[in-house]
Design a protein around this motif. Sequence first.
Motif, PDB file in Angstrom:
ATOM      1  N   ASP A 186       0.813  -1.221   0.000  1.00  0.00           N
ATOM      2  CA  ASP A 186       0.000   0.000   0.000  1.00  0.00           C
ATOM      3  C   ASP A 186       0.845   1.269   0.000  1.00  0.00           C
ATOM      4  O   ASP A 186       0.331   2.379   0.105  1.00  0.00           O
ATOM      5  N   GLY A 187       2.171   1.104  -0.129  1.00  0.00           N
ATOM      6  CA  GLY A 187       3.035   2.282  -0.200  1.00  0.00           C
ATOM      7  C   GLY A 187       3.322   2.913   1.145  1.00  0.00           C
ATOM      8  O   GLY A 187       3.798   4.041   1.214  1.00  0.00           O
ATOM      9  N   SER A 188       3.015   2.238   2.228  1.00  0.00           N
ATOM     10  CA  SER A 188       3.308   2.765   3.560  1.00  0.00           C
ATOM     11  C   SER A 188       4.279   1.840   4.258  1.00  0.00           C
ATOM     12  O   SER A 188       4.338   0.645   3.989  1.00  0.00           O
ATOM     13  N   ALA A 189       5.044   2.374   5.170  1.00  0.00           N
ATOM     14  CA  ALA A 189       5.996   1.564   5.926  1.00  0.00           C
ATOM     15  C   ALA A 189       6.357   2.303   7.191  1.00  0.00           C
ATOM     16  O   ALA A 189       6.166   3.505   7.312  1.00  0.00           O
ATOM     17  N   VAL A 190       6.896   1.546   8.134  1.00  0.00           N
ATOM     18  CA  VAL A 190       7.314   2.148   9.393  1.00  0.00           C
ATOM     19  C   VAL A 190       8.716   2.733   9.220  1.00  0.00           C
ATOM     20  O   VAL A 190       9.653   2.021   8.874  1.00  0.00           O
ATOM     21  N   VAL A 191       8.832   4.008   9.479  1.00  0.00           N
ATOM     22  CA  VAL A 191      10.088   4.739   9.326  1.00  0.00           C
ATOM     23  C   VAL A 191      10.644   5.068  10.708  1.00  0.00           C
ATOM     24  O   VAL A 191       9.905   5.533  11.584  1.00  0.00           O
ATOM     25  N   ASN A 192      11.927   4.817  10.895  1.00  0.00           N
ATOM     26  CA  ASN A 192      12.607   5.260  12.108  1.00  0.00           C
ATOM     27  C   ASN A 192      12.930   6.745  11.920  1.00  0.00           C
ATOM     28  O   ASN A 192      14.005   7.115  11.456  1.00  0.00           O
ATOM     29  N   LEU A 193      11.965   7.588  12.274  1.00  0.00           N
ATOM     30  CA  LEU A 193      12.110   9.012  11.990  1.00  0.00           C
ATOM     31  C   LEU A 193      13.171   9.658  12.877  1.00  0.00           C
ATOM     32  O   LEU A 193      13.823  10.622  12.467  1.00  0.00           O
ATOM     33  N   THR A 194      13.352   9.136  14.080  1.00  0.00           N
ATOM     34  CA  THR A 194      14.423   9.662  14.931  1.00  0.00           C
ATOM     35  C   THR A 194      15.765   9.548  14.226  1.00  0.00           C
ATOM     36  O   THR A 194      16.537  10.508  14.147  1.00  0.00           O
ATOM     37  N   HIS A 195      16.051   8.367  13.696  1.00  0.00           N
ATOM     38  CA  HIS A 195      17.323   8.143  12.999  1.00  0.00           C
ATOM     39  C   HIS A 195      17.459   9.070  11.796  1.00  0.00           C
ATOM     40  O   HIS A 195      18.530   9.655  11.559  1.00  0.00           O
ATOM     41  N   GLU A 196      16.390   9.206  11.023  1.00  0.00           N
ATOM     42  CA  GLU A 196      16.460  10.029   9.819  1.00  0.00           C
ATOM     43  C   GLU A 196      16.683  11.500  10.154  1.00  0.00           C
ATOM     44  O   GLU A 196      17.402  12.214   9.441  1.00  0.00           O
ATOM     45  N   LEU A 197      16.076  11.981  11.227  1.00  0.00           N
ATOM     46  CA  LEU A 197      16.248  13.383  11.594  1.00  0.00           C
ATOM     47  C   LEU A 197      17.636  13.641  12.175  1.00  0.00           C
ATOM     48  O   LEU A 197      18.208  14.723  11.977  1.00  0.00           O
ATOM     49  N   ILE A 198      18.192  12.658  12.871  1.00  0.00           N
ATOM     50  CA  ILE A 198      19.583  12.785  13.317  1.00  0.00           C
ATOM     51  C   ILE A 198      20.509  12.892  12.105  1.00  0.00           C
ATOM     52  O   ILE A 198      21.416  13.738  12.060  1.00  0.00           O
ATOM     53  N   SER A 199      20.294  12.048  11.102  1.00  0.00           N
ATOM     54  CA  SER A 199      21.125  12.084   9.895  1.00  0.00           C
ATOM     55  C   SER A 199      21.015  13.435   9.198  1.00  0.00           C
ATOM     56  O   SER A 199      22.018  13.991   8.724  1.00  0.00           O
ATOM     57  N   TYR A 200      19.801  13.961   9.129  1.00  0.00           N
ATOM     58  CA  TYR A 200      19.581  15.258   8.478  1.00  0.00           C
ATOM     59  C   TYR A 200      20.345  16.373   9.202  1.00  0.00           C
ATOM     60  O   TYR A 200      21.086  17.144   8.570  1.00  0.00           O
ATOM     61  N   THR A 201      20.191  16.467  10.512  1.00  0.00           N
ATOM     62  CA  THR A 201      20.834  17.564  11.235  1.00  0.00           C
ATOM     63  C   THR A 201      22.356  17.415  11.231  1.00  0.00           C
ATOM     64  O   THR A 201      23.072  18.415  11.086  1.00  0.00           O
ATOM     65  N   GLY A 219      29.442   9.191   8.255  1.00  0.00           N
ATOM     66  CA  GLY A 219      29.140   7.766   8.318  1.00  0.00           C
ATOM     67  C   GLY A 219      28.981   7.287   9.741  1.00  0.00           C
ATOM     68  O   GLY A 219      29.051   8.053  10.702  1.00  0.00           O
ATOM     69  N   ASP A 220      28.802   5.982   9.881  1.00  0.00           N
ATOM     70  CA  ASP A 220      28.500   5.408  11.187  1.00  0.00           C
ATOM     71  C   ASP A 220      29.589   5.716  12.214  1.00  0.00           C
ATOM     72  O   ASP A 220      29.307   6.023  13.372  1.00  0.00           O
ATOM     73  N   GLY A 221      30.857   5.629  11.803  1.00  0.00           N
ATOM     74  CA  GLY A 221      31.927   5.867  12.752  1.00  0.00           C
ATOM     75  C   GLY A 221      31.916   7.270  13.306  1.00  0.00           C
ATOM     76  O   GLY A 221      31.988   7.479  14.525  1.00  0.00           O
ATOM     77  N   LEU A 222      31.821   8.250  12.425  1.00  0.00           N
ATOM     78  CA  LEU A 222      31.810   9.629  12.865  1.00  0.00           C
ATOM     79  C   LEU A 222      30.543   9.953  13.637  1.00  0.00           C
ATOM     80  O   LEU A 222      30.569  10.680  14.629  1.00  0.00           O
ATOM     81  N   SER A 223      29.418   9.407  13.214  1.00  0.00           N
ATOM     82  CA  SER A 223      28.174   9.630  13.940  1.00  0.00           C
ATOM     83  C   SER A 223      28.266   9.101  15.359  1.00  0.00           C
ATOM     84  O   SER A 223      27.735   9.704  16.304  1.00  0.00           O
ATOM     85  N   GLU A 224      28.952   7.977  15.532  1.00  0.00           N
ATOM     86  CA  GLU A 224      29.117   7.413  16.871  1.00  0.00           C
ATOM     87  C   GLU A 224      29.964   8.334  17.749  1.00  0.00           C
ATOM     88  O   GLU A 224      29.683   8.523  18.939  1.00  0.00           O
ATOM     89  N   ALA A 227      27.835  11.146  18.796  1.00  0.00           N
ATOM     90  CA  ALA A 227      26.908  10.725  19.845  1.00  0.00           C
ATOM     91  C   ALA A 227      27.611  10.671  21.199  1.00  0.00           C
ATOM     92  O   ALA A 227      27.055  11.104  22.219  1.00  0.00           O
ATOM     93  N   ASP A 228      28.837  10.133  21.239  1.00  0.00           N
ATOM     94  CA  ASP A 228      29.597  10.094  22.489  1.00  0.00           C
ATOM     95  C   ASP A 228      29.893  11.504  22.983  1.00  0.00           C
ATOM     96  O   ASP A 228      29.804  11.793  24.194  1.00  0.00           O
ATOM     97  N   PHE A 229      30.254  12.380  22.058  1.00  0.00           N
ATOM     98  CA  PHE A 229      30.557  13.771  22.402  1.00  0.00           C
ATOM     99  C   PHE A 229      29.339  14.443  23.046  1.00  0.00           C
ATOM    100  O   PHE A 229      29.436  15.094  24.091  1.00  0.00           O
ATOM    101  N   GLU A 230      28.169  14.254  22.435  1.00  0.00           N
ATOM    102  CA  GLU A 230      26.951  14.860  22.967  1.00  0.00           C
ATOM    103  C   GLU A 230      26.557  14.249  24.309  1.00  0.00           C
ATOM    104  O   GLU A 230      26.098  14.956  25.215  1.00  0.00           O
TER     105      GLU A 230
END
Length: 533
Positions: A186-201, A219-224, A227-230
Amino acid sequence: MHTMDVSSPVAFFHSPLLVPVLTLLVSIFSFLLFFTKKPRPFGSNGGKRLPPSPWGLPILGHLPLLGPLPHRKLRSLAQAHGPVMLLRLGGVPTVVASSAAAAQEVMKTRDLAFASRAPVRMAELLFYGRDMAFAPYGEHWRQARRVCVLHFLSARRVASFRHVRELQAAALLDRVRRVACASRPDGSAVVNLTHELISYTNAVISLATFGDNSGYGIGDGLSEVFADFEELLGMVTVGEFVPWLAWVDTLMGIDAKAARTSRVMDELLERVIADHRQRRLGGGRLVGDAEEDHRDFVDVMLDVSEAGEDAGGVEFDTIAIKAIVMDMFAAGTDTTYTTLVWAMAELINHPDEMRKLQEEIRATVIDSGVNHINEDHLDKLHYLRAVIKETFRMHAPLPLLLPRETLKDTELLGYRIPARMRVVINAWAIGRDAETWEHVEEFMPERFMDGPVEYGVRYDDFRTVPFGGGRRGCPGIGFASLAIELALASLLYHFDWELPAEARASKLDMSELYGLSVRLKATLYLVAKPWSP
């Protein structure tokens, strides 16, 4: 980007080891309560009295009262003891202001007296002692702020990053659309919006700060690492308030984690600055020219440094550049995505308000003759700004603004405040003050529709102070607001949103998690249904 009221001075209970340690200490010293009179801290000089203070424990003072959500507990204490209180956080006397009138006096009437910063040990470990946000009042702070405001956060410079924001908003939509169209018939799906908004910012602030160079990626390494810094910036060490318990910080691994994270961030920033300098030597130096000025923040800082610009004797060397760049990251990531998550969560729980906002956005875009949101539309979206303003009121991203320190003896709502006193403003309590707001616990964007919406302090209106105010207020309101408005409007134009089927019987749980900012405790999983006119 919220530059840079980004840390609470009382986020104390962050480790499973800390609570047992404090519980043991409380047990050891609790019997002293029976022999201890309620203190009259710091004496009296026969003049104005100090603010009222609730009962506290010996040694630990009021620390054990604060719990995992200190902004809420402090509001409860203020309701019993008044909008200006004096607490003892271990050995650190701290004044807490919890009303619009108190905030106005701190940020406007007596702004200079309250203009310095209290020392924060974690910031000293992570920011080289040379940044802007945590710097005490003085020449270094004045010149660092001037450079940031003039060269990076002015209206012209903020406008120059439009292409970054629109590019990353489009990337956000593409990621959501891929999930929405690939998972269900049906063109709908569950989106992890928290993750997507973190990636955007993260992407917006990375590109604005480092420039368009995949070598610095997100990428994942730098994002981690981010996250530790914050996470580290959002906690306060035990030894900061009870010095003889500083060994607990070592036992909990906080000092080691801070050293490790600081080393990784330092290596990244050294590489970034070296690459920028090498490019400039090779003739790749960017030249700013009004709206075509696409220099990133590292370029701007290097321009200031190499030009030898008059900075009142303050040197903007590599260490200063690294420290202020880290300010930009700390201010521009966690608080921005947190606000977006809270706004979407409130709209999910208030479908009528969501439909009203979608109708405004979609009518505006369709009338303009295009099929996507861009920044030209934002000035016409009055209800969008009311929704964001109401989100700031109810969910101040930094509920306890960065602690100030008084420069001299002063007053606050008639109470005597000594020099070098730590002062905390409870922005969350001010936004939820029942004496100021009607239906204070209800999400009602309409309350801001009577006039133009401004996110910062407006004239004498200190009823919401999510960005602080006065000399130490956030200079990045313009940058933050555009990033938030564009992402929220884009998501609501292109998709219809609802809770997953298994969760639709009840409203979204709005429980909080305390950290660098107060965020939604649960990950925001939503169903996205693509929409087109």
